[in-house]
Design an enzyme around this catalytic site. Structure first.
Site, PDB file in Angstrom:
ATOM      1  N   ASP A   1       2.850   8.932  48.888  1.00 29.90           N
ATOM      2  CA  ASP A   1       2.898   8.369  47.530  1.00 29.90           C
ATOM      3  C   ASP A   1       1.494   8.302  46.941  1.00 29.90           C
ATOM      4  OD1 ASP A   1       5.615   7.888  47.794  1.00 29.90           O
ATOM      5  OD2 ASP A   1       5.401   5.726  48.127  1.00 29.90           O
TER       6      ASP A   1
ATOM      7  N   ARG B   1       5.334  15.818  44.002  1.00 31.49           N
ATOM      8  CA  ARG B   1       6.197  14.985  43.167  1.00 31.49           C
ATOM      9  C   ARG B   1       5.392  14.636  41.911  1.00 31.49           C
ATOM     10  NH1 ARG B   1       6.565   9.293  45.416  1.00 31.49           N
ATOM     11  NH2 ARG B   1       8.281   9.881  46.772  1.00 31.49           N
TER      12      ARG B   1
HETATM   13  C1  FAD Z   1      11.292   9.043  43.080  1.00 38.28           C
HETATM   14  C2  FAD Z   1      10.141   8.357  42.412  1.00 38.28           C
HETATM   15  C3  FAD Z   1       8.954   8.203  43.076  1.00 38.28           C
HETATM   16  C4  FAD Z   1       7.863   7.607  42.473  1.00 38.28           C
HETATM   17  N1  FAD Z   1       6.653   7.562  43.108  1.00 38.28           N
HETATM   18  C5  FAD Z   1       5.566   7.077  42.469  1.00 38.28           C
HETATM   19  C6  FAD Z   1       4.272   7.158  43.043  1.00 38.28           C
HETATM   20  O1  FAD Z   1       4.076   7.661  44.159  1.00 38.28           O
HETATM   21  N2  FAD Z   1       3.230   6.640  42.339  1.00 38.28           N
HETATM   22  C7  FAD Z   1       3.388   6.097  41.093  1.00 38.28           C
HETATM   23  O2  FAD Z   1       2.391   5.678  40.479  1.00 38.28           O
HETATM   24  N3  FAD Z   1       4.615   6.005  40.532  1.00 38.28           N
HETATM   25  C8  FAD Z   1       5.699   6.477  41.177  1.00 38.28           C
HETATM   26  N4  FAD Z   1       6.932   6.405  40.574  1.00 38.28           N
HETATM   27  C9  FAD Z   1       7.123   5.586  39.346  1.00 38.28           C
HETATM   28  C10 FAD Z   1       6.787   6.357  38.081  1.00 38.28           C
HETATM   29  O3  FAD Z   1       5.392   6.527  37.992  1.00 38.28           O
HETATM   30  C11 FAD Z   1       7.292   5.605  36.834  1.00 38.28           C
HETATM   31  O4  FAD Z   1       6.689   4.337  36.788  1.00 38.28           O
HETATM   32  C12 FAD Z   1       8.803   5.419  36.779  1.00 38.28           C
HETATM   33  O5  FAD Z   1       9.464   6.536  37.245  1.00 38.28           O
HETATM   34  C13 FAD Z   1       9.274   5.119  35.337  1.00 38.28           C
HETATM   35  O6  FAD Z   1       8.999   6.199  34.502  1.00 38.28           O
HETATM   36  P1  FAD Z   1      10.079   7.318  34.078  1.00 38.28           P
HETATM   37  O7  FAD Z   1       9.470   8.621  34.414  1.00 38.28           O
HETATM   38  O8  FAD Z   1      11.387   7.066  34.706  1.00 38.28           O
HETATM   39  O9  FAD Z   1      10.131   7.284  32.520  1.00 38.28           O
HETATM   40  P2  FAD Z   1      10.267   6.149  31.429  1.00 38.28           P
HETATM   41  O10 FAD Z   1       9.942   6.824  30.148  1.00 38.28           O
HETATM   42  O11 FAD Z   1       9.497   4.923  31.817  1.00 38.28           O
HETATM   43  O12 FAD Z   1      11.800   5.789  31.478  1.00 38.28           O
HETATM   44  C14 FAD Z   1      12.807   6.705  31.155  1.00 38.28           C
HETATM   45  C15 FAD Z   1      14.125   5.973  31.094  1.00 38.28           C
HETATM   46  O13 FAD Z   1      14.477   5.469  32.398  1.00 38.28           O
HETATM   47  C16 FAD Z   1      14.685   4.073  32.360  1.00 38.28           C
HETATM   48  N5  FAD Z   1      13.947   3.422  33.460  1.00 38.28           N
HETATM   49  C17 FAD Z   1      12.726   3.777  33.915  1.00 38.28           C
HETATM   50  N6  FAD Z   1      12.344   2.939  34.905  1.00 38.28           N
HETATM   51  C18 FAD Z   1      13.340   2.050  35.055  1.00 38.28           C
HETATM   52  C19 FAD Z   1      13.540   0.927  35.897  1.00 38.28           C
HETATM   53  N7  FAD Z   1      12.624   0.530  36.771  1.00 38.28           N
HETATM   54  N8  FAD Z   1      14.697   0.242  35.783  1.00 38.28           N
HETATM   55  C20 FAD Z   1      15.639   0.617  34.880  1.00 38.28           C
HETATM   56  N9  FAD Z   1      15.512   1.676  34.055  1.00 38.28           N
HETATM   57  C21 FAD Z   1      14.376   2.371  34.128  1.00 38.28           C
HETATM   58  C22 FAD Z   1      14.057   3.571  31.066  1.00 38.28           C
HETATM   59  O14 FAD Z   1      14.804   2.533  30.505  1.00 38.28           O
HETATM   60  C23 FAD Z   1      14.070   4.766  30.165  1.00 38.28           C
HETATM   61  O15 FAD Z   1      15.222   4.780  29.373  1.00 38.28           O
HETATM   62  C24 FAD Z   1       8.015   7.065  41.158  1.00 38.28           C
HETATM   63  C25 FAD Z   1       9.217   7.229  40.475  1.00 38.28           C
HETATM   64  C26 FAD Z   1      10.265   7.869  41.070  1.00 38.28           C
HETATM   65  C27 FAD Z   1      11.523   8.063  40.288  1.00 38.28           C
END
Ligand code: FAD
Length: 305
Positions: A131, A182
């Site tokens: 990560d 990722r």
């Molecule tokens: C498999 C995976 C691994 C990850 N690994 C890392 C990592 O190693 N380092 C790191 O910094 N970040 C990591 N993240 C988190 C990432 O950086 C974002 O903070 C997170 O994915 C929210 O952004 P989004 O791309 O979904 O888009 P957004 O634009 O934030 O959201 C898109 C849509 O999804 C919905 N949504 C998003 N998050 C949530 C939530 N928590 N609960 C409910 N609905 C939600 C929102 O309501 C919105 O409608 C990871 C995310 C995923 C999915």
């Protein structure tokens, strides 16, 4: 960045808040995002997801370990986890944080610990994702990833965060390794000197990373719940005849479950990141910051008791 997001991420450091949230624990709703407090709790959850056609990864929650002995306990727990995945026949790989393995103490220690786990995974036909954490760890994380790859480890990948200005250069530097990456937007509180404060810039940077990564050799894990980005990935791959085996979608356990299953129905690989362990506090706070409406979900659970 929304003000609420900053407030939640800053509040995550409060010890009083941590004590409160930890005390009310799963009742508050952490169970929506975390598969349980033990490996025994997590196994049936992982199996059920696999049975629905979803791939999974899992993480023993924890980060920021400052004691070398404790990092060895984390390594032992991950070895046990990799063994268990094999005996249970799960379609699950492992995602871990280098600060859980000692990166904040000594880079060499983290390197040795993660190399041991990557070897252990390779012997079981499994894969380890490193990560990406706060920006101060990015250089060391990418160095460790590069050393693993250059010493012949193929079953390892890492993460790039589109909110960081540096991400596109980092991607360009990694591409000769045909990396397994990722792509995420980024979950931490970062200053505007190094990270885009506005969501639309983060999203635009994500598209640039995505297109560059998909066009290159290697494997792209499109880790987002953003449907616009997901549909863009699908049409971009179709237009350029990029095979489905070269990318997968990744989402978090408890987030957009319907969308996960719809994509499986459409023939795409979807991996659900499904962590477990007693140290779920920081993970939960990042999930709340991503969608402040989740705070209401938690408070409702508290009131309902
Ligand atoms: C498999 C995976 C691994 C990850 N690994 C890392 C990592 O190693 N380092 C790191 O910094 N970040 C990591 N993240 C988190 C990432 O950086 C974002 O903070 C997170 O994915 C929210 O952004 P989004 O791309 O979904 O888009 P957004 O634009 O934030 O959201 C898109 C849509 O999804 C919905 N949504 C998003 N998050 C949530 C939530 N928590 N609960 C409910 N609905 C939600 C929102 O309501 C919105 O409608 C990871 C995310 C995923 C999915």
């Amino acid at each position: 960045m929304s003000a609420l997001r900053s407030v939640i991420l800053a509040a995550a450091d409060s010890r009083r808040l941590q004590r409160f949230v930890q005390r009310y624990g799963f009742r508050l709703g952490a169970a929506r995002f975390v598969a349980g407090e033990s490996l025994d709790d997590a196994v049936p959850v992982l199996r059920r997801l696999n049975e629905q056609g979803l791939l999974t990864n899992t993480t023993l929650l924890g980060e920021g370990v400052y004691d070398e002995t404790q990092t060895r306990e984390v390594v032992a727990a991950y070895r046990e986890l990799l063994d268990r995945i094999q005996t249970e026949g799960l379609r699950t790989n492992v995602a871990l944080k280098l600060t859980h393995l000692g990166l904040s103490i000594d880079e060499e220690l983290a390197q040795r610990n993660v190399a041991e786990l990557v070897d252990h995974a390779a012997a079981r036909g499994n894969f380890v994702r490193i990560d990406m954490e706060e920006s101060r760890h990015v250089d060391a994380t990418l160095r460790i990833y590069r050393r693993l790859r250059e010493s012949g480890h193929e079953n390892v990948g890492t993460v790039l965060q589109s909110y960081l200005f540096r991400a596109e250069n980092d991607l360009a530097a990694l591409l000769p390794l045909a990396p397994n990456l990722r792509l995420v937007k980024g979950a931490y509180l970062e200053p505007p000197e190094i990270a885009y404060p506005r969501k639309r810039d983060v999203d635009a940077a994500y598209v640039r990373l995505l297109e560059t990564s998909l066009r290159a050799d290697g494997f792209t894990a499109v880790a987002t719940h953003d449907e616009t980005l997901i549909e863009h990935t699908i049409s971009f791959a179709e237009e350029r005849a990029i095979p489905k085996e070269r990318f997968q979608f990744q989402m978090l356990y408890g987030v957009r479950t319907r969308l996960q299953l719809d994509l499986v129905q459409r023939g795409f690989d979807v991996l659900v990141a499904t962590p477990y362990g007693p140290e779920w506090y920081r993970y939960l706070m990042r999930r709340l910051a991503e969608r402040p409406a989740n705070v209401l979900f938690l408070l409702r659970n508290l009131v309902r008791g």
